[in-house]
Design a protein around this motif. Structure first.
Motif, PDB file in Angstrom:
ATOM      1  N   HIS A 121     -13.425   3.144  10.665  1.00 32.86           N
ATOM      2  CA  HIS A 121     -12.723   2.778   9.439  1.00 32.86           C
ATOM      3  C   HIS A 121     -13.515   1.890   8.490  1.00 32.86           C
ATOM      4  CE1 HIS A 121      -9.111   4.745  10.785  1.00 32.86           C
ATOM      5  NE2 HIS A 121      -9.152   4.074  11.928  1.00 32.86           N
ATOM      6  N   ALA A 122     -14.547   1.225   8.986  1.00 30.63           N
ATOM      7  CA  ALA A 122     -15.336   0.345   8.115  1.00 30.63           C
ATOM      8  C   ALA A 122     -16.787   0.782   7.992  1.00 30.63           C
ATOM      9  CB  ALA A 122     -15.273  -1.094   8.626  1.00 30.63           C
ATOM     10  N   LYS A 123     -17.320   1.395   9.049  1.00 25.58           N
ATOM     11  CA  LYS A 123     -18.730   1.753   9.057  1.00 25.58           C
ATOM     12  C   LYS A 123     -18.969   3.255   8.880  1.00 25.58           C
ATOM     13  CE  LYS A 123     -19.917  -2.318  11.787  1.00 25.58           C
ATOM     14  NZ  LYS A 123     -20.601  -2.965  10.649  1.00 25.58           N
ATOM     15  N   ARG A 124     -17.881   3.991   8.632  1.00 16.63           N
ATOM     16  CA  ARG A 124     -17.946   5.414   8.293  1.00 16.63           C
ATOM     17  C   ARG A 124     -18.518   6.288   9.401  1.00 16.63           C
ATOM     18  NH1 ARG A 124     -18.527   6.076   1.754  1.00 16.63           N
ATOM     19  NH2 ARG A 124     -17.226   4.282   1.220  1.00 16.63           N
ATOM     20  N   TRP A 125     -18.230   5.935  10.634  1.00 14.05           N
ATOM     21  CA  TRP A 125     -18.608   6.807  11.732  1.00 14.05           C
ATOM     22  C   TRP A 125     -17.820   8.108  11.630  1.00 14.05           C
ATOM     23  CZ3 TRP A 125     -18.976   4.121  17.174  1.00 14.05           C
ATOM     24  CH2 TRP A 125     -19.946   3.115  17.139  1.00 14.05           C
ATOM     25  N   THR A 126     -18.435   9.181  12.066  1.00 12.13           N
ATOM     26  CA  THR A 126     -17.691  10.430  12.184  1.00 12.13           C
ATOM     27  C   THR A 126     -16.889  10.419  13.484  1.00 12.13           C
ATOM     28  OG1 THR A 126     -19.446  11.563  13.410  1.00 12.13           O
ATOM     29  CG2 THR A 126     -19.524  11.675  10.985  1.00 12.13           C
ATOM     30  N   GLY A 155     -11.895   8.183   8.843  1.00  7.50           N
ATOM     31  CA  GLY A 155     -11.505   6.796   8.601  1.00  7.50           C
ATOM     32  C   GLY A 155     -10.749   6.581   7.305  1.00  7.50           C
ATOM     33  N   VAL A 156     -10.093   5.426   7.197  1.00  7.47           N
ATOM     34  CA  VAL A 156      -9.330   5.124   5.978  1.00  7.47           C
ATOM     35  C   VAL A 156     -10.239   4.687   4.835  1.00  7.47           C
ATOM     36  CG1 VAL A 156      -7.215   4.529   7.198  1.00  7.47           C
ATOM     37  CG2 VAL A 156      -8.893   2.738   6.735  1.00  7.47           C
ATOM     38  N   TRP A 157     -11.524   4.521   5.093  1.00  6.65           N
ATOM     39  CA  TRP A 157     -12.463   4.198   4.024  1.00  6.65           C
ATOM     40  C   TRP A 157     -12.427   5.265   2.926  1.00  6.65           C
ATOM     41  CZ3 TRP A 157     -15.732   8.190   3.259  1.00  6.65           C
ATOM     42  CH2 TRP A 157     -15.996   9.039   4.344  1.00  6.65           C
ATOM     43  N   LYS A 158     -11.958   6.467   3.266  1.00  6.43           N
ATOM     44  CA  LYS A 158     -11.947   7.581   2.317  1.00  6.43           C
ATOM     45  C   LYS A 158     -10.906   7.402   1.212  1.00  6.43           C
ATOM     46  CE  LYS A 158      -8.902  10.374   5.292  1.00  6.43           C
ATOM     47  NZ  LYS A 158      -8.800  11.618   6.085  1.00  6.43           N
ATOM     48  N   TYR A 183      -6.904  -1.871   2.761  1.00  5.11           N
ATOM     49  CA  TYR A 183      -5.877  -1.475   3.725  1.00  5.11           C
ATOM     50  C   TYR A 183      -6.330  -1.764   5.150  1.00  5.11           C
ATOM     51  CZ  TYR A 183      -2.798   1.360   6.592  1.00  5.11           C
ATOM     52  OH  TYR A 183      -1.932   1.767   7.580  1.00  5.11           O
ATOM     53  N   TYR A 184      -7.575  -1.477   5.460  1.00  8.58           N
ATOM     54  CA  TYR A 184      -8.058  -1.711   6.824  1.00  8.58           C
ATOM     55  C   TYR A 184      -8.099  -3.197   7.143  1.00  8.58           C
ATOM     56  CZ  TYR A 184     -10.772  -1.330  11.103  1.00  8.58           C
ATOM     57  OH  TYR A 184     -11.190  -1.418  12.421  1.00  8.58           O
ATOM     58  N   ALA A 185      -8.444  -4.015   6.159  1.00  7.42           N
ATOM     59  CA  ALA A 185      -8.419  -5.467   6.377  1.00  7.42           C
ATOM     60  C   ALA A 185      -6.994  -5.912   6.726  1.00  7.42           C
ATOM     61  CB  ALA A 185      -8.907  -6.190   5.129  1.00  7.42           C
ATOM     62  N   PHE A 215       0.849  -1.193   0.000  1.00  9.15           N
ATOM     63  CA  PHE A 215       0.000   0.000   0.000  1.00  9.15           C
ATOM     64  C   PHE A 215       0.891   1.251   0.000  1.00  9.15           C
ATOM     65  CE2 PHE A 215      -2.497  -3.336   2.025  1.00  9.15           C
ATOM     66  CZ  PHE A 215      -3.704  -3.232   1.362  1.00  9.15           C
ATOM     67  N   PRO A 216       0.495   2.301  -0.681  1.00  9.90           N
ATOM     68  CA  PRO A 216       1.330   3.504  -0.779  1.00  9.90           C
ATOM     69  C   PRO A 216       1.152   4.434   0.417  1.00  9.90           C
ATOM     70  CG  PRO A 216      -0.662   3.831  -2.063  1.00  9.90           C
ATOM     71  CD  PRO A 216      -0.744   2.423  -1.494  1.00  9.90           C
TER      72      PRO A 216
END
Length: 604
Positions: free
Chosen positions: A508-513, A273-276, A283-285, A124-125
């Motif tokens: 990171h997975a469920k997009r919580w603020t 989160g890293v979902w962005k 990456y989160y996995a 991953f970069p």
């Protein structure tokens, strides 16, 4: 998990220590081996020290043939990162050719897991991949990572200065500090071009921290005054030379990094989160796998957190009702308890002194109890220090770890005292057991008895799982028998880690603020806003890391319960603790294998 020492356990603890079979016996051997696999692993470990020479200093082995390493720092540039990835590929290819014997089977399995996981991370970069460690993150520099934090603390607390040669090595590293900063700054520019930008909140904290480290005249910086204090009896103009490097090399490099971080801040968003990121889910996995050494999915981790939280809060509810706290959720009642003046510290230097005194009192007490939990004891040398103000901004409430192998540097329990609101009188004992003894400092000293390659690795799920288990052991040794409020502090600590499973995956997975994460955490666990705010921002910078704690703790307990069921009267409480701690940092599947071999030795 509830567990009481039997009379047989107490009687056994009073006797002499007995050698254990299989893995534990191997763990305490330091003699050189003629096993080809052991020789190969040692060569790999030595080459890793060349790649990351700070490791030799941290272990206290930067002497003799390794003395040149004491003058060097890791290359943090893009070229340095590429060199690390290439080293991993070569090391893994070498490991795949090995045919380990009984004594090296675990060492090979551990190295293969650590290196293959890290190599996947280099795919991953992103910012940081910790080979055999736990501090992984998508950002090159953040509020809790980067050379601006790491190098000054490392030079002050790990780099020993006893001779002129040590002082010269210090100056060489101080000069390299500027190169580290510039290497990171180059990677920060690349990250900005790729859109890998931390959130607005993290950028503000990072800039606040690095500006604080840049503040003032170089002659007053810690990197200068630390050397000046330690070279009083060594002839030479050490302070003046350090000041010249700090002013001429380090200050401009810090300014260049600050300028680049300011560019990041201009385009940062509120997304936490890293979902962005384009490949954020993948990456989160990976981050979860690196942290937990399992293949658990974010949904599974999230569900585990909610389940564990419900179980723990059921016991907390019973205690709270007995104390007269009957109205509202468990979290709301714990918030009320945390505001009770009987359990808080003055938010000034008097309160800070009270915190330090309470820590020392708990350390003195737990030392008297440890022979009842371990057949093989280590020294547990620990020094309690306040986290540096520049780091406190982005640091957790505390952290700790073992000292050097040679004993010159003791284990450290670093406590965040930027505000005493981070700590209560009922939570501080448990925190002490976690970070020092029988937690991180204690466990780390057993690792020092292992082969070199094993001392370089600290699997997050094991080390943090052990530290939570250490909190549990303290309770099983009776520290809370007459202290129900202290018991609540312990339960809240474990529940805190269950909440981490929910919050980290939520971010990171469920997009919580960030705001939702803070509110849910504080209200659910009854933790202070200051504490959980720092925690949530930490999870944003270190995705997945916080999930290793409870996953590891649950597995250590699952294996213990399983061993008790299988062994019956042959189960040995101290023997189980020994096999876990003496086996060193391992992935959880390797831990299970170690325990199974111990069980077999008990049945023989």
């Amino acid at each position: 998990m509830s567990f009481k020492l039997s009379r047989r356990d107490l009687m056994t603890a009073a006797g002499s220590s007995a050698a254990l079979a299989a893995i534990p016996a191997r763990a305490m051997q330091a003699a050189a081996s003629t096993d080809p696999a052991a020789v190969a692993l040692d060569a790999i470990a030595e080459s890793f020290l060349v790649l990351q020479p700070e490791g030799a200093t941290g272990l206290g082995i930067d002497t003799g043939k390794r003395a040149p390493l004491k003058s060097r720092l890791t290359d943090r540039s893009a070229a340095g990162r590429a060199k690390e990835a290439a080293w991993l590929r070569t090391a893994l290819a070498r490991i795949d050719t090995l045919q380990p014997g009984e004594d090296t089977r675990t060492d090979v399995a551990v190295a293969r897991t650590a290196y293959s996981t890290a190599l996947d991370g280099y795919g991953f970069p992103y910012g940081a991949v910790d080979i055999g460690g736990w501090r992984n993150g998508p950002y090159v520099v953040a509020q809790n990572m980067g050379a601006y934090l790491d190098v000054p603390k490392f030079l002050d607390s790990s780099h020993t200065v006893e001779t002129a040669a040590d002082a010269e090595a210090y100056l060489a590293r101080l000069d390299s500090f500027a190169d580290q900063l510039d290497g990171e700054t180059g990677r920060l520019k690349d990250a900005r071009g790729r859109g890998i930008i931390a959130s607005q909140v993290l950028m503000k904290k990072t800039l606040d921290g690095i500006r604080l480290s840049r503040k003032g005249a170089p002659k007053d910086w810690d990197v200068v005054t630390s050397l000046a204090k330690r070279t009083g009896s060594i002839p030479g103009d050490w302070a003046a030379r350090a000041e010249k490097i700090a002013a001429g090399r380090v200050a401009p490099a810090l300014d260049r990094q600050i300028a680049e971080l300011e560019q990041h801040a201009k385009v940062a968003t509120t997304d936490a989160g890293v979902w962005k990121f384009r490949d954020g889910d993948a990456y989160y996995a990976w981050a979860l796998r690196a942290s937990t050494t399992t293949r658990m999915t974010p949904d599974e981790v999230h569900a585990m957190g909610l389940s564990e939280l419900a179980r723990l809060q059921a016991e907390m509810d019973t205690i709270l009702k007995k104390l007269g706290y009957t109205q509202g959720s468990v979290g709301a009642r714990m918030i009320a308890l945390g505001k009770d003046p009987r359990y808080t510290f003055p938010n000034d230097d008097t309160g800070r002194a009270q915190i330090m005194a309470l820590i020392q009192d708990r350390l003195k007490d737990i030392r008297t109890r440890l022979p009842r939990a371990f057949a093989t004891l280590v020294d547990g040398r620990v020094e309690v220090r306040r986290i540096a103000p520049a780091e406190e901004i982005g640091a957790p409430g505390a952290y700790g770890g073992a000292g050097s192998i040679d004993g010159k540097v003791p284990g450290r329990f670093w406590i965040n005292l930027r505000t005493t609101d981070l700590h209560t009188k009922y939570s501080l004992p448990t925190l002490t057991y976690h970070e020092s003894i029988p937690g991180h400092v204690w466990q780390g000293e057993y690792t020092h008895k292992l082969p070199l390659i094993r001392t370089q690795m600290g699997f997050n799920a094991f080390s943090e799982g052990w530290a939570l288990y250490a909190e549990q052991l303290a309770g099983e040794l009776g520290v809370y028998d007459d202290d129900p409020v202290g018991r609540l502090g312990y339960l809240q600590s474990i529940a805190f880690r269950a909440c981490r499973l929910v919050v980290d995956t939520g971010l990171h997975a469920k997009r919580w603020t960030r705001e939702k994460a803070i509110q849910w955490f504080a209200e659910t666990n009854g933790s202070g806003i200051e504490e959980v705010t720092s925690e949530v921002d930490r999870y944003c910078a270190w995705p997945g890391q916080a999930c290793g704690y409870k996953v590891g703790h649950s597995e250590i307990n699952r294996l213990r319960t399983q061993a008790q069921g299988r062994l019956g009267d042959r189960f040995d409480f101290r023997g189980y603790n020994d096999v876990v701690v003496r086996g060193g940092g391992v992935p959880l599947n390797v831990l299970a294998q170690n325990v199974e071999r111990w069980e077999a030795s008990r049945r023989a």
